[in-house]
Design a protein around this motif. Structure first.
Motif, mmCIF file in Angstrom:
data_model
loop_
_atom_site.group_PDB
_atom_site.id
_atom_site.type_symbol
_atom_site.label_atom_id
_atom_site.label_comp_id
_atom_site.label_asym_id
_atom_site.label_seq_id
_atom_site.Cartn_x
_atom_site.Cartn_y
_atom_site.Cartn_z
ATOM 1 N N MET A 70 14.888 39.304 -2.004
ATOM 2 C CA MET A 70 15.064 38.081 -1.263
ATOM 3 C C MET A 70 14.329 38.425 -0.041
ATOM 4 S SD MET A 70 16.387 35.106 -1.011
ATOM 5 C CE MET A 70 17.406 35.138 -2.493
ATOM 6 N N VAL A 71 13.653 37.393 0.166
ATOM 7 C CA VAL A 71 13.018 37.399 1.619
ATOM 8 C C VAL A 71 13.712 36.881 2.968
ATOM 9 C CG1 VAL A 71 10.953 36.531 3.024
ATOM 10 C CG2 VAL A 71 10.637 36.885 0.617
ATOM 11 N N MET A 72 13.753 37.610 3.950
ATOM 12 C CA MET A 72 14.852 37.329 4.967
ATOM 13 C C MET A 72 14.000 36.608 6.000
ATOM 14 S SD MET A 72 17.329 38.641 3.719
ATOM 15 C CE MET A 72 18.675 38.526 4.976
ATOM 16 N N MET A 73 14.909 35.999 7.112
ATOM 17 C CA MET A 73 14.203 35.497 8.302
ATOM 18 C C MET A 73 15.105 35.665 9.489
ATOM 19 S SD MET A 73 14.918 31.077 8.044
ATOM 20 C CE MET A 73 16.448 30.710 8.039
ATOM 21 N N LYS A 74 14.525 35.457 10.734
ATOM 22 C CA LYS A 74 15.311 35.497 11.902
ATOM 23 C C LYS A 74 15.985 34.223 12.243
ATOM 24 C CE LYS A 74 14.182 38.296 15.266
ATOM 25 N NZ LYS A 74 13.652 38.780 16.491
ATOM 26 N N SER A 75 17.361 34.237 12.499
ATOM 27 C CA SER A 75 17.867 32.958 13.018
ATOM 28 C C SER A 75 18.547 33.165 14.306
ATOM 29 C CB SER A 75 18.906 32.351 11.968
ATOM 30 O OG SER A 75 18.209 32.098 10.771
ATOM 31 N N LEU A 76 18.689 32.481 15.412
ATOM 32 C CA LEU A 76 19.315 32.340 16.427
ATOM 33 C C LEU A 76 20.554 31.461 16.320
ATOM 34 C CD1 LEU A 76 19.992 33.527 19.327
ATOM 35 C CD2 LEU A 76 18.396 31.662 20.062
ATOM 36 N N VAL A 77 21.714 32.115 16.080
ATOM 37 C CA VAL A 77 23.046 31.576 15.815
ATOM 38 C C VAL A 77 24.128 31.609 16.942
ATOM 39 C CG1 VAL A 77 25.044 31.651 14.172
ATOM 40 C CG2 VAL A 77 22.815 32.405 13.590
ATOM 41 N N CYS A 78 24.483 30.415 17.233
ATOM 42 C CA CYS A 78 25.644 30.426 18.070
ATOM 43 C C CYS A 78 27.023 30.514 17.429
ATOM 44 C CB CYS A 78 25.757 28.649 18.754
ATOM 45 S SG CYS A 78 26.990 28.619 20.149
ATOM 46 N N LEU A 79 27.352 31.866 17.803
ATOM 47 C CA LEU A 79 28.596 32.205 16.794
ATOM 48 C C LEU A 79 29.732 31.434 17.257
ATOM 49 C CD1 LEU A 79 28.304 36.028 16.368
ATOM 50 C CD2 LEU A 79 27.941 34.296 14.663
ATOM 51 N N GLU A 80 30.100 31.210 18.581
ATOM 52 C CA GLU A 80 31.338 30.528 19.103
ATOM 53 C C GLU A 80 30.590 30.295 20.666
ATOM 54 O OE1 GLU A 80 33.595 34.588 20.691
ATOM 55 O OE2 GLU A 80 33.630 34.021 18.816
ATOM 56 N N PRO A 81 31.409 29.285 21.185
ATOM 57 C CA PRO A 81 30.941 29.129 22.351
ATOM 58 C C PRO A 81 30.529 30.214 23.580
ATOM 59 C CG PRO A 81 32.824 27.828 21.885
ATOM 60 C CD PRO A 81 32.669 28.819 20.818
ATOM 61 N N THR A 82 29.411 30.079 24.014
ATOM 62 C CA THR A 82 28.976 31.200 25.055
ATOM 63 C C THR A 82 28.524 32.447 24.283
ATOM 64 O OG1 THR A 82 30.833 32.661 25.589
ATOM 65 C CG2 THR A 82 30.517 30.403 26.892
ATOM 66 N N LYS A 83 28.424 32.484 23.116
ATOM 67 C CA LYS A 83 27.981 33.428 22.388
ATOM 68 C C LYS A 83 26.736 33.403 21.327
ATOM 69 C CE LYS A 83 29.391 37.827 19.897
ATOM 70 N NZ LYS A 83 30.768 38.635 19.257
ATOM 71 N N MET A 84 25.423 33.671 21.649
ATOM 72 C CA MET A 84 24.317 33.543 20.918
ATOM 73 C C MET A 84 23.816 35.060 20.381
ATOM 74 S SD MET A 84 23.338 30.318 20.914
ATOM 75 C CE MET A 84 21.694 29.825 21.053
ATOM 76 N N VAL A 85 23.481 35.084 19.145
ATOM 77 C CA VAL A 85 23.000 36.336 18.408
ATOM 78 C C VAL A 85 21.866 35.870 17.685
ATOM 79 C CG1 VAL A 85 25.386 37.578 18.768
ATOM 80 C CG2 VAL A 85 24.553 36.390 16.811
ATOM 81 N N TYR A 86 21.164 37.047 17.175
ATOM 82 C CA TYR A 86 20.101 36.882 16.103
ATOM 83 C C TYR A 86 20.898 37.351 14.955
ATOM 84 C CZ TYR A 86 16.440 35.971 19.571
ATOM 85 O OH TYR A 86 15.507 35.716 20.768
ATOM 86 N N GLN A 87 20.559 36.917 13.756
ATOM 87 C CA GLN A 87 20.882 37.217 12.522
ATOM 88 C C GLN A 87 19.959 37.075 11.472
ATOM 89 O OE1 GLN A 87 24.270 34.703 11.150
ATOM 90 N NE2 GLN A 87 25.864 35.684 12.681
#
Length: 340
Positions: free
Chosen positions: A1-18
């Protein structure tokens, strides 16, 4: 499976790459490679936890320019390699609003980047019906068709025409777009904003009269813009309760108010003032495909430019680390665009 980078707002004030699976288009969809994404006030409010009807985790971003890389079996009008702008409002096409041609206020609307994952990622599948070809535009401009389309819809709701005297309250991206499009339609336009930074932006990039509502002689200066009269048509793009409650005081008798800004609360104004002026009060929400097409045409003709809104650029790969400092807490930001 080919993957890609996403910038996710997990919860208020928390942004992470997945790392997420690169999606594959359904029969009615196209897969696009993201080129540019505008940052909207919605993306800022979602980070802060102030966006209503919002759930986490969420991939933000609804002001999107991309390149078609694959299409589903039922898609005929798009080809790989085409540049497109995303119309992020996925309407049901079955409710009374949709059936009357007003899909912008669909009862069951799902907005890409709000109710479903959006463009803060490398690839995204979008219904082909929600893609507008934009090969003749710069990618940054194509990403900004969406905020300009909201402005175009507000101008259309206000029925602004050649020769009208128009006051735009609020010089954020939507207000700037309203002012630019109203001028393109031949209106005489003035802009009001409490921010000196935004007033300077109006002067530099739109060359329109600009006023400070906090000045003691604001009404006098407003009348000077319109040959001694108050505004014939007012469009509020502030989302500020005090400003919106004051709109009825800034229009002439027989004038109209169009509210494109939104706040959580109740409008309050003098009913006698409202009635004696025989005020027309309108709301404006989102935009229709017609508005997107109009903006693309105005951009192609040079009547609208990305520079009318754009103040900041961000690299996608570094955004998570600077989102709070350079976006949320940046008082100089009017419109930012993420570059991929």
């Amino acid at each position: 499976m080919v993957m890609m980078k996403s910038l996710v707002c997990l919860e208020p004030t928390k942004m992470v790459y997945q790392q997420r699976n690169k999606p594959s288009p359904a029969p009615h969809e196209a897969l696009i490679k993201i080129k540019n994404v505008g940052i909207c006030g919605t993306d800022i409010h979602a980070w802060a936890g102030r966006q209503p009807f919002f759930s986490y985790p969420r991939v933000l971003g609804h002001e999107i320019c991309g390149e078609v890389v694959a299409t589903g079996a039922q898609v005929e009008r798009l080809l790989p390699g085409q540049q497109v702008s995303v119309i992020p409002y996925v309407a049901c096409q079955q409710c009374p609003a949709c059936l009357s041609g007003r899909s912008n206020c669909c009862e069951n609307i799902s907005v890409i980047g709000v109710h479903q994952d959006g463009g803060f990622c490398e690839y995204l599948c979008v219904p082909a019906a929600n893609l507008l070809p934009a090969d003749d535009l710069d990618p940054e401009a194509a990403a900004l068709i969406e905020p300009f389309a909201i402005s175009a819809h507000a101008v259309r709701r206000a029925a602004i025409a050649d020769g009208d005297d128009v006051l735009v309250v609020g010089a954020g991206p939507i207000g700037l777009g309203v002012a630019a499009i109203a001028r393109a339609d031949g209106a005489r336009v003035a802009v009001a904003d409490t921010s000196a930074t935004r007033r300077d932006h109006v002067r530099q990039h739109l060359a329109l009269p600009v006023l400070d509502p906090g000045q003691h002689d604001f009404e006098l200066r407003l009348r000077q813009c319109f040959s001694g009269a108050l505004a014939q048509k007012l469009v509020d793009a502030t989302g500020n309760q005090a400003a919106m409650n004051n709109t009825v005081n800034l229009i002439r008798h027989g004038g109209s108010i169009t509210l494109v800004g939104l706040f959580k609360g109740d409008l309050q104004f003098s009913d006698p003032e409202f009635h004696k002026k025989e005020t027309t009060l309108l709301g404006s929400r989102n935009a229709t495909p017609q508005d997107f097409v109009r903006v693309a045409q105005l951009m192609a003709a040079g009547r609208l430019t990305a520079g009318m809104l754009l103040t900041h650029r961000y690299a996608f790969d570094a955004l998570a680390d600077v989102y709070q400092r350079d976006v949320i807490d940046n008082r100089q930001l009017i419109k930012g665009v993420i570059q991929f």
